[in-house]
Design a protein around this motif. Structure first.
Motif, PDB file in Angstrom:
ATOM      1  N   GLU A 126     -39.123  68.559 -10.798  1.00 57.81           N
ATOM      2  CA  GLU A 126     -39.556  67.273  -9.488  1.00 57.81           C
ATOM      3  C   GLU A 126     -39.982  66.655 -10.753  1.00 57.81           C
ATOM      4  O   GLU A 126     -40.253  65.876  -9.968  1.00 57.81           O
ATOM      5  CB  GLU A 126     -40.899  69.069  -9.319  1.00 57.81           C
ATOM      6  N   THR A 127     -39.968  66.704 -12.205  1.00 54.75           N
ATOM      7  CA  THR A 127     -40.320  64.940 -12.730  1.00 54.75           C
ATOM      8  C   THR A 127     -38.814  65.142 -13.851  1.00 54.75           C
ATOM      9  O   THR A 127     -38.132  66.071 -13.722  1.00 54.75           O
ATOM     10  CB  THR A 127     -41.330  66.045 -13.803  1.00 54.75           C
ATOM     11  N   LEU A 128     -39.331  64.177 -14.545  1.00 57.97           N
ATOM     12  CA  LEU A 128     -38.123  63.792 -15.814  1.00 57.97           C
ATOM     13  C   LEU A 128     -38.517  64.978 -16.872  1.00 57.97           C
ATOM     14  O   LEU A 128     -39.104  65.439 -17.255  1.00 57.97           O
ATOM     15  CB  LEU A 128     -38.589  63.014 -16.353  1.00 57.97           C
ATOM     16  N   VAL A 129     -37.254  65.162 -17.318  1.00 59.26           N
ATOM     17  CA  VAL A 129     -36.846  66.200 -18.272  1.00 59.26           C
ATOM     18  C   VAL A 129     -36.699  65.415 -19.774  1.00 59.26           C
ATOM     19  O   VAL A 129     -36.414  64.195 -19.720  1.00 59.26           O
ATOM     20  CB  VAL A 129     -35.942  67.072 -18.610  1.00 59.26           C
ATOM     21  N   SER A 130     -37.923  66.377 -20.549  1.00 58.47           N
ATOM     22  CA  SER A 130     -38.016  65.322 -21.397  1.00 58.47           C
ATOM     23  C   SER A 130     -37.082  66.098 -23.081  1.00 58.47           C
ATOM     24  O   SER A 130     -37.920  65.632 -24.432  1.00 58.47           O
ATOM     25  CB  SER A 130     -39.660  65.896 -21.968  1.00 58.47           C
ATOM     26  N   VAL A 131     -35.654  66.864 -22.828  1.00 65.07           N
ATOM     27  CA  VAL A 131     -35.241  67.603 -24.297  1.00 65.07           C
ATOM     28  C   VAL A 131     -33.569  67.363 -23.034  1.00 65.07           C
ATOM     29  O   VAL A 131     -33.818  66.597 -22.362  1.00 65.07           O
ATOM     30  CB  VAL A 131     -35.451  68.540 -23.917  1.00 65.07           C
ATOM     31  N   PRO A 132     -32.955  67.199 -24.037  1.00 64.98           N
ATOM     32  CA  PRO A 132     -31.891  66.328 -23.968  1.00 64.98           C
ATOM     33  C   PRO A 132     -31.000  67.847 -22.779  1.00 64.98           C
ATOM     34  O   PRO A 132     -31.509  69.270 -23.274  1.00 64.98           O
ATOM     35  CB  PRO A 132     -30.692  67.223 -25.268  1.00 64.98           C
ATOM     36  N   TYR A 133     -29.941  66.819 -22.194  1.00 68.55           N
ATOM     37  CA  TYR A 133     -29.573  67.882 -20.833  1.00 68.55           C
ATOM     38  C   TYR A 133     -28.349  67.892 -20.548  1.00 68.55           C
ATOM     39  O   TYR A 133     -27.697  66.773 -20.957  1.00 68.55           O
ATOM     40  CB  TYR A 133     -30.614  67.897 -19.373  1.00 68.55           C
ATOM     41  N   LYS A 134     -27.725  68.540 -19.819  1.00 65.18           N
ATOM     42  CA  LYS A 134     -26.458  68.233 -19.768  1.00 65.18           C
ATOM     43  C   LYS A 134     -26.371  68.650 -18.328  1.00 65.18           C
ATOM     44  O   LYS A 134     -25.660  67.034 -17.765  1.00 65.18           O
ATOM     45  CB  LYS A 134     -25.348  69.621 -19.746  1.00 65.18           C
ATOM     46  N   THR A 135     -27.609  68.975 -17.475  1.00 66.59           N
ATOM     47  CA  THR A 135     -27.708  69.259 -15.899  1.00 66.59           C
ATOM     48  C   THR A 135     -28.930  68.667 -15.039  1.00 66.59           C
ATOM     49  O   THR A 135     -29.758  70.192 -15.860  1.00 66.59           O
ATOM     50  CB  THR A 135     -26.667  69.776 -14.951  1.00 66.59           C
ATOM     51  N   VAL A 136     -29.705  68.153 -14.861  1.00 62.65           N
ATOM     52  CA  VAL A 136     -30.917  68.533 -13.915  1.00 62.65           C
ATOM     53  C   VAL A 136     -30.942  68.529 -12.427  1.00 62.65           C
ATOM     54  O   VAL A 136     -29.833  67.312 -11.854  1.00 62.65           O
ATOM     55  CB  VAL A 136     -31.679  67.478 -13.818  1.00 62.65           C
ATOM     56  N   TYR A 137     -31.150  69.849 -11.686  1.00 58.46           N
ATOM     57  CA  TYR A 137     -30.919  70.249 -10.147  1.00 58.46           C
ATOM     58  C   TYR A 137     -32.844  69.116 -10.484  1.00 58.46           C
ATOM     59  O   TYR A 137     -33.541  69.888  -9.840  1.00 58.46           O
ATOM     60  CB  TYR A 137     -31.143  71.034 -10.092  1.00 58.46           C
ATOM     61  N   TYR A 138     -32.722  68.289  -9.293  1.00 56.02           N
ATOM     62  CA  TYR A 138     -34.165  67.584  -9.095  1.00 56.02           C
ATOM     63  C   TYR A 138     -34.124  67.597  -7.391  1.00 56.02           C
ATOM     64  O   TYR A 138     -33.106  67.509  -6.563  1.00 56.02           O
ATOM     65  CB  TYR A 138     -33.449  65.987  -9.809  1.00 56.02           C
ATOM     66  N   TYR A 139     -35.655  67.915  -7.302  1.00 57.22           N
ATOM     67  CA  TYR A 139     -35.984  67.987  -5.891  1.00 57.22           C
ATOM     68  C   TYR A 139     -37.228  66.668  -5.755  1.00 57.22           C
ATOM     69  O   TYR A 139     -37.839  67.293  -4.999  1.00 57.22           O
ATOM     70  CB  TYR A 139     -36.532  69.297  -5.172  1.00 57.22           C
ATOM     71  N   GLY A 140     -37.612  66.068  -6.864  1.00 52.63           N
ATOM     72  CA  GLY A 140     -39.058  64.934  -7.117  1.00 52.63           C
ATOM     73  C   GLY A 140     -38.608  63.876  -6.001  1.00 52.63           C
ATOM     74  O   GLY A 140     -37.578  63.728  -5.458  1.00 52.63           O
ATOM     75  N   ASN A 141     -39.536  62.938  -5.576  1.00 55.55           N
ATOM     76  CA  ASN A 141     -39.018  61.702  -5.664  1.00 55.55           C
ATOM     77  C   ASN A 141     -38.857  61.198  -6.765  1.00 55.55           C
ATOM     78  O   ASN A 141     -38.512  60.486  -7.274  1.00 55.55           O
ATOM     79  CB  ASN A 141     -40.386  61.032  -4.843  1.00 55.55           C
ATOM     80  N   GLY A 142     -37.189  59.949  -5.683  1.00 57.65           N
ATOM     81  CA  GLY A 142     -36.875  58.890  -6.242  1.00 57.65           C
ATOM     82  C   GLY A 142     -35.619  59.696  -6.507  1.00 57.65           C
ATOM     83  O   GLY A 142     -35.070  60.099  -6.522  1.00 57.65           O
ATOM     84  N   ASN A 143     -34.787  58.497  -6.927  1.00 56.14           N
ATOM     85  CA  ASN A 143     -33.551  58.992  -7.761  1.00 56.14           C
ATOM     86  C   ASN A 143     -32.971  58.629  -9.171  1.00 56.14           C
ATOM     87  O   ASN A 143     -33.722  57.823  -9.406  1.00 56.14           O
ATOM     88  CB  ASN A 143     -32.217  57.650  -6.773  1.00 56.14           C
ATOM     89  N   TYR A 144     -32.238  59.254  -9.716  1.00 55.84           N
ATOM     90  CA  TYR A 144     -32.313  59.317 -11.031  1.00 55.84           C
ATOM     91  C   TYR A 144     -30.642  59.339 -11.677  1.00 55.84           C
ATOM     92  O   TYR A 144     -30.571  60.797 -10.727  1.00 55.84           O
ATOM     93  CB  TYR A 144     -32.907  59.950 -12.161  1.00 55.84           C
ATOM     94  N   GLN A 145     -30.734  57.714 -11.873  1.00 55.47           N
ATOM     95  CA  GLN A 145     -28.669  58.143 -12.188  1.00 55.47           C
ATOM     96  C   GLN A 145     -27.956  59.155 -12.310  1.00 55.47           C
ATOM     97  O   GLN A 145     -27.027  60.124 -11.654  1.00 55.47           O
ATOM     98  CB  GLN A 145     -27.753  57.046 -13.070  1.00 55.47           C
ATOM     99  N   ASP A 146     -28.552  60.162 -13.517  1.00 58.00           N
ATOM    100  CA  ASP A 146     -28.472  61.621 -13.922  1.00 58.00           C
ATOM    101  C   ASP A 146     -28.341  62.660 -13.418  1.00 58.00           C
ATOM    102  O   ASP A 146     -28.113  63.448 -14.379  1.00 58.00           O
ATOM    103  CB  ASP A 146     -27.237  61.075 -15.646  1.00 58.00           C
ATOM    104  N   TYR A 147     -29.447  62.791 -12.524  1.00 54.34           N
ATOM    105  CA  TYR A 147     -29.442  64.233 -11.863  1.00 54.34           C
ATOM    106  C   TYR A 147     -28.845  64.345 -10.369  1.00 54.34           C
ATOM    107  O   TYR A 147     -28.251  63.143 -10.209  1.00 54.34           O
ATOM    108  CB  TYR A 147     -30.957  63.717 -11.800  1.00 54.34           C
ATOM    109  N   VAL A 148     -29.055  65.410 -10.728  1.00 47.16           N
ATOM    110  CA  VAL A 148     -28.263  66.323  -9.583  1.00 47.16           C
ATOM    111  C   VAL A 148     -29.549  65.799  -7.973  1.00 47.16           C
ATOM    112  O   VAL A 148     -30.000  67.031  -8.569  1.00 47.16           O
ATOM    113  CB  VAL A 148     -27.654  68.088  -9.601  1.00 47.16           C
ATOM    114  N   LYS A 149     -29.439  65.393  -7.187  1.00 47.11           N
ATOM    115  CA  LYS A 149     -30.524  65.225  -6.390  1.00 47.11           C
ATOM    116  C   LYS A 149     -30.525  66.006  -5.177  1.00 47.11           C
ATOM    117  O   LYS A 149     -29.015  66.753  -4.886  1.00 47.11           O
ATOM    118  CB  LYS A 149     -30.602  64.258  -5.397  1.00 47.11           C
ATOM    119  N   LEU A 150     -31.300  67.423  -5.691  1.00 46.72           N
ATOM    120  CA  LEU A 150     -30.880  68.403  -4.291  1.00 46.72           C
ATOM    121  C   LEU A 150     -31.503  68.447  -3.049  1.00 46.72           C
ATOM    122  O   LEU A 150     -32.335  67.583  -2.368  1.00 46.72           O
ATOM    123  CB  LEU A 150     -32.166  70.028  -4.670  1.00 46.72           C
TER     124      LEU A 150
END
Length: 162
Positions: A126-150
């Protein structure tokens, strides 16, 4: 180009909340599946995963606690499986060695760091991920270019499990 958006479906009482036809009509090739039966009573809906996997690439949130539940979820058709942040280190190592499609709930920063140090790079958050990642499935508010919005993430229905 904006972030990728994939639909969420909820399995409740052994039934998927949306028809395969309506999901196919949406044009999505990927689904995020929330198995409420599994979260509530450890009753995994493997048959439903298998039927959905005929048409879609699946990420399944069913919070397996043991390796056989994790493996059975993958065998049933999931490409990725979301595990709870209270998963023990031994189980995390087992899950990650079985499949790089292991996704962890990003709630506790210490757990996120540990998961990352074990080689995990996929998160539900639901928030920004603070470590290196390949994929973030994101259910929070807002849009982040490289996150996958659910889309239609059932936060109210499952917040007590997250």
């Amino acid at each position: 180009m904006g972030s990728v958006v994939i639909p969420c479906i909820v399995i409740d009482h052994r039934t998927a909340g949306k028809s395969v036809k309506s999901l196919l009509d949406s044009g999505s090739e990927e689904l995020f599946v929330v198995d409420l039966d599994s979260l509530r009573s450890r009753k995994h809906n493997y048959a439903v995963y298998t039927s959905l996997a005929k048409y879609f690439d699946l990420t399944v949130l069913n919070f397996p606690l043991m390796l056989f539940e994790f493996i059975d979820t993958i065998i049933a058709g999931a490409s990725r499986v979301v595990v709870p942040e209270y998963t023990g280190v031994k189980e995390l190592v087992d899950f990650l060695s079985y499949s790089e499609g292991t996704v962890i709930n990003n709630k506790d920063p210490e757990v996120t760091k540990r998961f990352s140090s074990l080689g995990g790079d996929m998160f539900l958050s639901e928030t920004l991920v603070s470590v290196p990642y390949k994929t973030v499935y994101y259910y929070g508010n807002g849009n982040y270019q490289d996150y996958v919005k659910l889309d239609d993430f059932p936060f109210d229905a499952i917040s007590r499990f997250l």
